[in-house]
Design a protein around this motif. Structure first.
Motif, PDB file in Angstrom:
ATOM      1  N   HIS A 118      10.435   2.584   3.440  1.00 51.31           N
ATOM      2  CA  HIS A 118      10.157   2.031   2.128  1.00 51.31           C
ATOM      3  C   HIS A 118      10.474   3.057   1.043  1.00 51.31           C
ATOM      4  CE1 HIS A 118       8.449  -0.150  -1.104  1.00 51.31           C
ATOM      5  NE2 HIS A 118       8.200  -1.168  -0.306  1.00 51.31           N
ATOM      6  N   ASN A 119      11.496   2.729   0.251  1.00 54.02           N
ATOM      7  CA  ASN A 119      12.017   3.677  -0.742  1.00 54.02           C
ATOM      8  C   ASN A 119      10.939   4.092  -1.749  1.00 54.02           C
ATOM      9  OD1 ASN A 119      13.475   4.984  -2.753  1.00 54.02           O
ATOM     10  ND2 ASN A 119      15.139   3.505  -2.792  1.00 54.02           N
ATOM     11  N   ARG A 120      10.409   3.137  -2.520  1.00 51.32           N
ATOM     12  CA  ARG A 120       9.454   3.512  -3.587  1.00 51.32           C
ATOM     13  C   ARG A 120       8.101   3.956  -3.029  1.00 51.32           C
ATOM     14  NH1 ARG A 120      10.289   1.583  -9.119  1.00 51.32           N
ATOM     15  NH2 ARG A 120       8.088   1.010  -9.210  1.00 51.32           N
ATOM     16  N   CYS A 121       7.856   3.700  -1.768  1.00 48.08           N
ATOM     17  CA  CYS A 121       6.616   4.209  -1.159  1.00 48.08           C
ATOM     18  C   CYS A 121       6.905   5.514  -0.419  1.00 48.08           C
ATOM     19  CB  CYS A 121       5.975   3.159  -0.260  1.00 48.08           C
ATOM     20  SG  CYS A 121       5.396   1.730  -1.210  1.00 48.08           S
ATOM     21  N   GLY A 122       7.877   6.261  -0.910  1.00 43.25           N
ATOM     22  CA  GLY A 122       8.080   7.635  -0.440  1.00 43.25           C
ATOM     23  C   GLY A 122       8.843   7.752   0.869  1.00 43.25           C
ATOM     24  N   GLY A 123       9.640   6.745   1.210  1.00 48.43           N
ATOM     25  CA  GLY A 123      10.363   6.807   2.485  1.00 48.43           C
ATOM     26  C   GLY A 123       9.429   6.596   3.661  1.00 48.43           C
ATOM     27  N   SER A 124       8.331   5.877   3.407  1.00 47.74           N
ATOM     28  CA  SER A 124       7.329   5.667   4.465  1.00 47.74           C
ATOM     29  C   SER A 124       7.861   4.689   5.513  1.00 47.74           C
ATOM     30  CB  SER A 124       6.019   5.160   3.872  1.00 47.74           C
ATOM     31  OG  SER A 124       6.275   3.979   3.152  1.00 47.74           O
ATOM     32  N   VAL A 125       7.248   4.773   6.689  1.00 49.06           N
ATOM     33  CA  VAL A 125       7.759   4.071   7.870  1.00 49.06           C
ATOM     34  C   VAL A 125       6.776   2.975   8.285  1.00 49.06           C
ATOM     35  CG1 VAL A 125       8.330   4.405  10.305  1.00 49.06           C
ATOM     36  CG2 VAL A 125       8.948   6.152   8.630  1.00 49.06           C
ATOM     37  N   LEU A 126       7.283   1.751   8.442  1.00 50.60           N
ATOM     38  CA  LEU A 126       6.446   0.672   8.996  1.00 50.60           C
ATOM     39  C   LEU A 126       6.529   0.753  10.516  1.00 50.60           C
ATOM     40  CD1 LEU A 126       7.387  -2.468   6.841  1.00 50.60           C
ATOM     41  CD2 LEU A 126       5.542  -0.832   6.483  1.00 50.60           C
ATOM     42  N   SER A 127       5.362   0.758  11.157  1.00 47.32           N
ATOM     43  CA  SER A 127       5.328   0.845  12.619  1.00 47.32           C
ATOM     44  C   SER A 127       5.517  -0.541  13.226  1.00 47.32           C
ATOM     45  CB  SER A 127       3.971   1.398  13.061  1.00 47.32           C
ATOM     46  OG  SER A 127       2.982   0.422  12.771  1.00 47.32           O
ATOM     47  N   GLU A 128       5.615  -0.580  14.538  1.00 51.21           N
ATOM     48  CA  GLU A 128       5.718  -1.885  15.207  1.00 51.21           C
ATOM     49  C   GLU A 128       4.471  -2.721  14.936  1.00 51.21           C
ATOM     50  OE1 GLU A 128       7.548  -2.317  19.073  1.00 51.21           O
ATOM     51  OE2 GLU A 128       7.848  -0.152  19.092  1.00 51.21           O
ATOM     52  N   ASP A 129       3.301  -2.082  14.926  1.00 50.29           N
ATOM     53  CA  ASP A 129       2.060  -2.836  14.656  1.00 50.29           C
ATOM     54  C   ASP A 129       2.083  -3.434  13.251  1.00 50.29           C
ATOM     55  OD1 ASP A 129       1.128  -2.272  17.134  1.00 50.29           O
ATOM     56  OD2 ASP A 129      -0.296  -0.712  16.497  1.00 50.29           O
ATOM     57  N   ASP A 130       2.564  -2.645  12.292  1.00 46.09           N
ATOM     58  CA  ASP A 130       2.647  -3.153  10.905  1.00 46.09           C
ATOM     59  C   ASP A 130       3.541  -4.385  10.855  1.00 46.09           C
ATOM     60  OD1 ASP A 130       1.167  -0.938  10.039  1.00 46.09           O
ATOM     61  OD2 ASP A 130       2.978   0.240   9.606  1.00 46.09           O
ATOM     62  N   LEU A 131       4.671  -4.298  11.552  1.00 43.26           N
ATOM     63  CA  LEU A 131       5.633  -5.405  11.515  1.00 43.26           C
ATOM     64  C   LEU A 131       5.086  -6.624  12.244  1.00 43.26           C
ATOM     65  CD1 LEU A 131       8.832  -3.261  12.136  1.00 43.26           C
ATOM     66  CD2 LEU A 131       8.261  -4.487  10.032  1.00 43.26           C
ATOM     67  N   ALA A 132       4.410  -6.377  13.379  1.00 44.25           N
ATOM     68  CA  ALA A 132       3.846  -7.497  14.136  1.00 44.25           C
ATOM     69  C   ALA A 132       2.796  -8.219  13.288  1.00 44.25           C
ATOM     70  CB  ALA A 132       3.221  -6.986  15.435  1.00 44.25           C
ATOM     71  N   ALA A 133       2.029  -7.446  12.526  1.00 40.00           N
ATOM     72  CA  ALA A 133       0.949  -8.053  11.742  1.00 40.00           C
ATOM     73  C   ALA A 133       1.510  -8.997  10.674  1.00 40.00           C
ATOM     74  CB  ALA A 133       0.104  -6.950  11.096  1.00 40.00           C
ATOM     75  N   VAL A 134       2.545  -8.570   9.983  1.00 39.50           N
ATOM     76  CA  VAL A 134       3.086  -9.431   8.920  1.00 39.50           C
ATOM     77  C   VAL A 134       3.861 -10.599   9.542  1.00 39.50           C
ATOM     78  CG1 VAL A 134       5.139  -8.018   8.448  1.00 39.50           C
ATOM     79  CG2 VAL A 134       4.246  -9.447   6.662  1.00 39.50           C
ATOM     80  N   ARG A 135       4.526 -10.337  10.660  1.00 41.27           N
ATOM     81  CA  ARG A 135       5.209 -11.436  11.365  1.00 41.27           C
ATOM     82  C   ARG A 135       4.204 -12.532  11.742  1.00 41.27           C
ATOM     83  NH1 ARG A 135       6.542 -10.996  17.117  1.00 41.27           N
ATOM     84  NH2 ARG A 135       4.317 -10.497  17.121  1.00 41.27           N
TER      85      ARG A 135
ATOM     86  N   ASP B 211       0.859  -1.193   0.000  1.00 37.89           N
ATOM     87  CA  ASP B 211       0.000   0.000   0.000  1.00 37.89           C
ATOM     88  C   ASP B 211       0.895   1.243   0.000  1.00 37.89           C
ATOM     89  OD1 ASP B 211       0.826   0.475   2.599  1.00 37.89           O
ATOM     90  OD2 ASP B 211      -1.073  -0.114   3.535  1.00 37.89           O
ATOM     91  N   ASP B 212       0.280   2.438   0.019  1.00 41.07           N
ATOM     92  CA  ASP B 212       1.114   3.630  -0.144  1.00 41.07           C
ATOM     93  C   ASP B 212       1.965   3.907   1.096  1.00 41.07           C
ATOM     94  OD1 ASP B 212      -0.883   4.453   1.489  1.00 41.07           O
ATOM     95  OD2 ASP B 212      -1.639   6.050   0.194  1.00 41.07           O
ATOM     96  N   GLN B 213       1.747   3.143   2.171  1.00 41.75           N
ATOM     97  CA  GLN B 213       2.602   3.256   3.364  1.00 41.75           C
ATOM     98  C   GLN B 213       3.729   2.216   3.357  1.00 41.75           C
ATOM     99  OE1 GLN B 213       2.395   5.596   5.943  1.00 41.75           O
ATOM    100  NE2 GLN B 213       1.175   6.486   4.287  1.00 41.75           N
ATOM    101  N   GLY B 214       3.818   1.443   2.271  1.00 44.07           N
ATOM    102  CA  GLY B 214       4.873   0.432   2.193  1.00 44.07           C
ATOM    103  C   GLY B 214       4.519  -0.871   2.891  1.00 44.07           C
TER     104      GLY B 214
END
Ligand code: PLP
Length: 343
Positions: free
Chosen positions: A141-158, A108-111
């Motif tokens: 995320h480079n191509r998503c504009g230098g967007s930042v994955l939060s801890e919640d984002d990382l936990a979800a994919v983990r 998504d646009d947040q990477g």
């Protein structure tokens, strides 16, 4: 005319203090494990990332390929975002050298990876399918504009990967930028992944290098693959000394790059015809310019001493060590003059 080079955070030159650290580095043959400065950098990096071990590599590309090889078997498939650096800009090393398939799922646009897509991309046991070996995320995320994955984002994919016992690798070339944006230690982001690679030669302003971190076992496997990829370096303390210096002195200052990116973005968005694409979250600033052929705009800015990149439909500018607030202000003056004159 001063050249203001905003093409990338990789154009940085080492500071006098970093050069001094390089000059004074204690050295040995790292392929024999004898380089004290490399050993120090690897120990520091492991501690900072909260991992058991770390490995100095030549580049982010080498770290990512080494990680994929160390996690997977030949013939496996690696799930990556459809905007991932690994997919677009690493010369297809996973396919060509690793015998690995890359299976893109939507970013998504947040990477973030679309979790439903990740679930359905994970292969079942049917013998017709290539086995899924790994999931990769990118932060920032480079191509998503230098967007930042939060801890919640990382936990979800983990958690999705964990349902299938799949390891998770983070391409954290700019992980310290993410940590600075979120105001957390990098280890808080690294704890959701099995391996993480961060670059020394981007925001941290070292001349070369990347560090791959994970468990002892993983790093031992990775060490063999790094050798296979030509990354067994000898007196690599020359490189590592810059890394040791950078981990101690160059991380906190990334906040300045982020502030400068905000100033640049605000200035750009006040110029008629320019739109941010999207607003920056770290050191990367992307924008479009109505009525301009972007290649032409990049060329004309270059003639005015403002260097930037046309990244397929958007222009990218990056703030970094060596770019001060007055450089950003001067760049804005030159951009405004050009775009206003031509309007
Ligand atoms: C997100 C990301 N990953 C990996 C890399 C590769 O790093 P290197 O150029 O050191 O191979 C880059 C380089 O820009 C990057 O932006």
């Amino acid at each position: 005319m001063k050249i203001i080079d905003l093409r990338s955070d990789t154009v940085t030159l080492p500071s006098p203090e970093m050069r001094q650290a390089i000059a004074e580095a204690e050295l040995g043959d790292d392929v024999f494990g004898d380089d004290p400065t490399v050993n120090r950098l690897e120990a520091m990096a492991a501690e900072i990332m909260g991992k058991e071990a770390a490995l100095l590599t030549t580049s982010g590309t080498q770290s990512n390929l080494t990680a994929m090889l160390a996690h997977c078997q030949r013939g496996d498939e690696v799930i990556v975002g459809d905007e991932a650096h690994i997919l677009h800009y690493e010369a297809g090393g996973a396919f060509a050298l690793g015998g690995l398939g890359l299976r893109p799922v939507r970013n998504d646009d947040q990477g973030r990876l679309n979790l439903e897509d990740v679930r359905s991309a994970i292969r079942g046991r049917d013998i017709h399918f290539p086995p899924t070996g790994l999931i990769c995320v990118e932060n920032t995320h480079n191509r998503c504009g230098g967007s930042v994955l939060s801890e919640d984002d990382l936990a979800a994919v983990r958690d999705v990967g964990a349902e299938h016992s799949l390891p998770l690798h983070m391409d954290g070339a700019r992980l310290f930028n993410a940590a600075v944006t979120l105001g957390v230690p990098a280890s808080h982001l690294a704890r959701y992944v099995d391996s993480v690679a961060f670059s020394l030669c981007k925001g941290l302003a070292c001349p070369v290098g990347s560090v791959l971190c994970g468990t002892q076992d993983f790093v031992a496997r990775a060490r063999r693959f790094r050798k296979m990829l030509g990354g067994g370096m000898r007196q690599a303390g020359i490189i590592a000394a810059a890394g040791v210096y950078a981990l101690a002195h160059m991380v906190d200052r990334l906040a300045e790059d982020h502030e400068n990116a905000q100033v640049l973005a605000q200035g750009l968005s006040s110029i008629p015809g320019i739109s941010l694409a999207p607003p920056p979250q770290s050191d990367l600033v992307f924008f479009t310019a109505e009525g301009w052929d972007l290649g032409e705009l990049v060329h004309r800015l270059c003639q005015r001493g403002v260097l930037c990149l046309d990244e397929g439909g958007r222009i990218r500018m990056v703030t970094h060590y060596g770019i001060e607030r007055h450089d950003v202000e001067e760049a804005l003056v030159r951009i405004r003059e050009l775009v206003a004159t031509e309007a």
